[in-house]
Design a protein around this motif. Structure first.
Motif, PDB file in Angstrom:
ATOM      1  N   SER A   2      20.947-112.164 -66.840  1.00  0.00           N
ATOM      2  CA  SER A   2      19.695-112.013 -66.138  1.00  0.00           C
ATOM      3  C   SER A   2      19.748-110.810 -65.201  1.00  0.00           C
ATOM      4  CB  SER A   2      19.400-113.288 -65.339  1.00  0.00           C
ATOM      5  OG  SER A   2      18.252-113.110 -64.558  1.00  0.00           O
ATOM      6  N   THR A   5      16.875-111.641 -61.136  1.00  0.00           N
ATOM      7  CA  THR A   5      17.128-112.940 -60.537  1.00  0.00           C
ATOM      8  C   THR A   5      16.425-113.072 -59.193  1.00  0.00           C
ATOM      9  OG1 THR A   5      19.102-112.133 -59.419  1.00  0.00           O
ATOM     10  CG2 THR A   5      19.380-113.024 -61.644  1.00  0.00           C
ATOM     11  N   ASP A 249      15.916-116.146 -63.787  1.00  0.00           N
ATOM     12  CA  ASP A 249      17.205-116.821 -63.672  1.00  0.00           C
ATOM     13  C   ASP A 249      17.448-117.717 -64.882  1.00  0.00           C
ATOM     14  OD1 ASP A 249      18.212-116.771 -60.460  1.00  0.00           O
ATOM     15  OD2 ASP A 249      16.167-116.165 -60.891  1.00  0.00           O
ATOM     16  N   GLU A 250      18.675-117.711 -65.343  1.00  0.00           N
ATOM     17  CA  GLU A 250      19.023-118.539 -66.481  1.00  0.00           C
ATOM     18  C   GLU A 250      18.859-120.015 -66.139  1.00  0.00           C
ATOM     19  OE1 GLU A 250      22.888-117.525 -67.807  1.00  0.00           O
ATOM     20  OE2 GLU A 250      22.393-115.434 -68.258  1.00  0.00           O
ATOM     21  N   GLN A 251      18.487-120.790 -67.143  1.00  0.00           N
ATOM     22  CA  GLN A 251      18.251-122.230 -67.027  1.00  0.00           C
ATOM     23  C   GLN A 251      17.084-122.543 -66.087  1.00  0.00           C
ATOM     24  OE1 GLN A 251      22.039-123.876 -65.858  1.00  0.00           O
ATOM     25  NE2 GLN A 251      22.807-123.850 -67.963  1.00  0.00           N
ATOM     26  N   GLU A 252      16.252-121.547 -65.836  1.00  0.00           N
ATOM     27  CA  GLU A 252      15.026-121.772 -65.071  1.00  0.00           C
ATOM     28  C   GLU A 252      13.856-121.335 -65.942  1.00  0.00           C
ATOM     29  OE1 GLU A 252      14.816-123.234 -62.269  1.00  0.00           O
ATOM     30  OE2 GLU A 252      16.816-123.132 -61.381  1.00  0.00           O
ATOM     31  N   ALA A 253      12.681-121.784 -65.571  1.00  0.00           N
ATOM     32  CA  ALA A 253      11.483-121.405 -66.339  1.00  0.00           C
ATOM     33  C   ALA A 253      10.383-121.029 -65.361  1.00  0.00           C
ATOM     34  CB  ALA A 253      11.038-122.543 -67.242  1.00  0.00           C
TER      35      ALA A 253
END
Length: 805
Positions: A2, A5, A249-253
């Motif tokens: 990412s 972020t 951010d990873e694992q976020e939407a």
């Protein structure tokens, strides 16, 4: 990995000026915002959503043709954001044509011909597209909170009712001019609404829209909403170097970001009132002299009252001295700290930021009695303790645990005390307690004095400090402001995951695609007349009440719906025209909350356009079909002959099929009439498109010369060759049910409302030569007076075969 972020965005926001002078900036994921706009369209759909039916004429001077538009009915505008260029931001507004007829006429050799007839319904019709240049289209927020875009400065209009870009552009220009002349209430498109909060400070007044490209995904982007509040001024428009505000951010939407400047948050919170309540709690009986500016509290000075601490009783555990025990008891008086005085308890508010100052002092007495257990002798010990309090506190926003709160900063509290007037028992009672001067007793006396101090003045210091810190802590979250004051009502709310405070307030979260508690599925179904449609709600809700109602003031039955959400559409004979719009509503019995779906009831399962079209030799025309259902459609030419055209998929991005005519006719041949059949492969339902391929030069001109005996009920046709009337003409009428024609050329339409045109051939044989001509008449004749008038010609002189050279 990412690259955009939250951490990197916060670092940028600490050193940059992300607000750029605006009172609020929101970034919404473009694809999710487009879906929300569709939901908003359904929720607000009603009769008032329509423009009135539009009729007019579009002249195509380059091709010597005219397009006649009759009762074009435009659906509600649907807005979507198509590009992602902050410096050239645009939105696309689309309006489907859901009803009306279109006639194309061509002017050839001083005569007009009908070259195309189309009838439109929701299954298949043209669309009007226009671009909103967001740097020119003003955004307005009216007194009722409606968010509106004025379409007067829109451009790039295009109407997909023609095969050529030139024709589409002219059709779009017709609507551009129309929009410029519409009254404001019809020209201004309501995008949604801003939910008004209680604050008059944070009340949106105008806005600008821009689009951004996601640096990580070229096909993705965001909508920037730049908001000016009431009484504020517009800021600068971001450039290409402006950061993409939605973190990845990873694992976020994340799909939404909202930023607010501190100054406006202060004005929203109005902490002066909150802090005054804290001061009144701290000093319950105090009176304050208040000052206000523009109706808001800006200062409060205490004029009476005191902070009060009650006295205490003192009792120490017995102390052994030699062969006897010493007991110590006593009491401390109350302590009063005046709120007024030379430096009274004062609250001041500047630019929304509050501060508190106070300097005060007070004292109390402690009386202690020392006596020997088992003896009547006692000796007093008197102390006076003086206390001084100095307080200075300024308040600011602080980020704590992912939330933004208002808390005291620069907190300076100094509580001091001093013990005086220690009186010696031996001086007051000489000779008593001879052990008083004993060095061993002196040590115990010091311990007694220390214990008294611990139980009196040291404890009070802690109480004063704890009470001030507790009473003057104001902790207001700005979450209600995000939820209530700047919520775009596109059928969604911004669900905030976390708040941060790099400099200004920023909230990162998601666009919630649900309008609220539940939504009906499907949202905009097409339902065939006489069939059923099962509705449900997501998420599931117990005890729903279903209802259905007509729109547009239609008196026709809207159909029925049962307690389980099964809708049954009315039969086609129950309503006029090609479709009926109805609204299905689901209401939660317990709360009364409801959600709606928009239903289009179709009279026909399959529709095609054009109904008839003329195609020149070697040329092609676009053909379209729309259907209810998903079964494959089969395209074919009925009974093709050697000169029939061919069908192939359209090469246009928005096309369906294309008909290509033969390059040339056989000797003596003028026309080929191909019947293009479109058939549903499962149901067998079919429709016919008539394509008149004009492969040779017609030898006859067919025109209207006069009305029949009953005006509008019949017309007299005449076929001429070289300006002279042909005799013994053979007439033919297509399609079946269009009408009949006498040998003398009197055409009488039949009363079949489903037939929209009559193709009439004329043929005459003179000295072995066959001359042919045709005319296309729109039906019913009374509906098209202008077109019928253009098909008229003055009667010509009659000739026989001997007169022809």
């Amino acid at each position: 990995m990412s690259a955009n972020t939250i951490e990197s965005l916060l670092e940028w926001m600490k050193t940059a000026d992300p607000m750029m002078g605006w009172d609020c900036i929101a970034a919404l994921s473009r694809d999710k915002a487009n879906r929300i706009l569709q939901q908003e369209y359904v929720a607000r759909f009603d009769t008032a959503s329509y423009l009135p039916p539009i009729s007019g004429v579009v002249d195509e001077t380059r091709t010597s043709s005219r397009q006649y538009l009759h009762d074009f009915r435009l659906d509600v505008p649907r807005l979507s954001f198509e590009n992602a260029d902050v410096e050239n931001s645009a939105a696309r507004l689309t309006m489907s044509v859901v009803g009306g007829t279109q006639l194309s006429m061509e002017h050839v050799l001083d005569a007009w011909y009908v070259s195309r007839v189309s009838e439109i319904d929701p299954l298949q019709g043209p669309q009007l597209h226009l671009d909103l240049k967001l740097d020119r289209v003003p955004g307005i927020v009216d007194e009722e909170g409606r968010v509106m875009l004025d379409l007067k400065d829109s451009d790039n209009f295009s109407l997909t009712y023609a095969d050529t870009e030139y024709g589409r552009s002219l059709g779009g220009d017709f609507f551009r001019q129309l929009f410029n002349t519409l009254p404001d209430e019809q020209r201004i498109f309501t995008l949604g609404a801003i939910q008004r909060g209680d604050s008059s400070v944070l009340r949106p007044q105008s806005f600008k829209l821009r689009t951004q490209q996601n640096p990580a995904q070229a096909a993705d982007g965001a909508i920037l909403i730049l908001i000016r509040m009431a009484g504020g001024s517009e800021g600068d428009v971001p450039g290409t170097d402006y950061r993409y505000l939605i973190p990845d951010d990873e694992q976020e939407a994340f799909s939404a970001t909202v930023m607010l400047p501190k100054d406006h948050v202060w004005k929203q919170l109005d902490l002066g009132v909150d802090l005054l309540a804290c001061l009144r709690s701290l000093v319950p009986l105090a009176n304050f002299e208040l000052t206000h500016t523009d109706g808001k509290l800006t200062g409060a000075v205490a004029t009476s009252g005191q902070m009060w601490f009650s006295g205490t009783e003192i009792s120490l555990q017995p102390i052994q001295f030699d062969d006897f025990w010493i007991k110590v008891d006593g009491a401390a008086t109350d302590l009063e700290l005046p709120a007024d005085g030379s430096s009274p308890l004062t609250l001041s508010v500047q630019d929304g930021r509050p501060s508190v100052t106070w300097a005060t002092s007070g004292y109390k007495y402690v009386s202690t009695f020392i006596y020997v257990v088992g003896s009547n002798e006692e000796r007093p010990l008197y102390q006076r303790t003086d206390y001084s309090v100095s307080l200075s506190a300024r308040y600011d926003l602080k980020g704590e645990a992912g939330d933004i709160k208002c808390a005291p900063v620069d907190w300076k509290l100094d509580v001091t005390s001093q013990v005086t007037d220690l009186e010696s028992p031996s001086a007051e009672h000489p000779g008593a307690f001879e052990f008083w001067d004993d060095p061993a007793w002196a040590i115990k006396l010091l311990w007694i004095t220390a214990e008294i101090a611990r139980l009196t003045w040291l404890d009070i210091e802690e109480q004063i400090q704890a009470e001030l810190e507790r009473s003057l802590q104001v902790s207001n979250s700005i979450t209600p402001f995000i939820d209530e004051s700047i919520k775009l009502n596109f059928g969604h709310a911004i669900e905030v995951d976390q708040f941060q405070l790099p400099n200004d307030v920023v909230a990162f979260g998601r666009i919630n695609p649900k309008r609220s508690q539940f939504g009906i599925s499907p949202l905009q179904p097409l339902v065939l007349a006489g069939t059923t449609q099962q509705f449900s709600v997501q998420p599931a809700v117990d005890k729903l009440q279903w209802s259905v109602q007509s729109l547009e003031g239609d008196t026709a039955s809207p159909g029925t719906i049962d307690a389980n959400g099964l809708y049954r559409a009315p039969p086609a004979i129950a309503f006029e025209g090609r479709f009926l719009r109805v609204r299905v509503q689901a209401t939660e019995v317990a709360s009364g909350y409801h959600s709606v779906a928009l239903v289009t009831v179709l009279a026909n399962r399959l529709t095609v356009n054009p109904l008839i079209v003329v195609c020149e030799a070697g040329g092609h025309v676009e053909l379209n079909a729309g259907q209810w259902g998903i079964a494959p459609l089969q395209w074919s030419i009925r009974n093709p002959g050697p000169q029939s055209g061919r069908l192939q998929p359209s090469e246009r991005p928005d096309g369906d099929h294309a008909y290509w005519a033969a390059d040339k006719a056989q000797p003596g041949q003028t026309y080929v009439l191909d019947e293009v059949e479109v058939r549903n492969s499962l149901t067998g339902v079919n429709r016919i498109i008539y394509v008149l391929a004009r492969l040779g030069l017609p030898g006859l001109l067919v025109s209207i010369v006069e009305d029949g005996p009953a005006p509008g009920a019949a017309v007299q046709l005449q076929a001429t060759a070289q300006g002279q009337v042909a005799e013994n003409v053979m007439w033919q009428v297509v399609p079946p049910g269009a009408g009949s024609i006498s040998p003398e050329g009197l055409f009488t339409p039949e009363n079949d409302a489903s037939v929209r045109f009559a193709l009439i051939f004329a043929k005459v044989e003179i000295f072995g030569f066959v001359l042919e001509g045709h005319i296309i008449l729109p039906l019913p004749l009374t509906r098209y007076p202008d077109e019928v008038q253009r098909l008229r010609k003055a009667p010509a002189r009659r000739i026989s075969g001997e007169d022809v050279d």
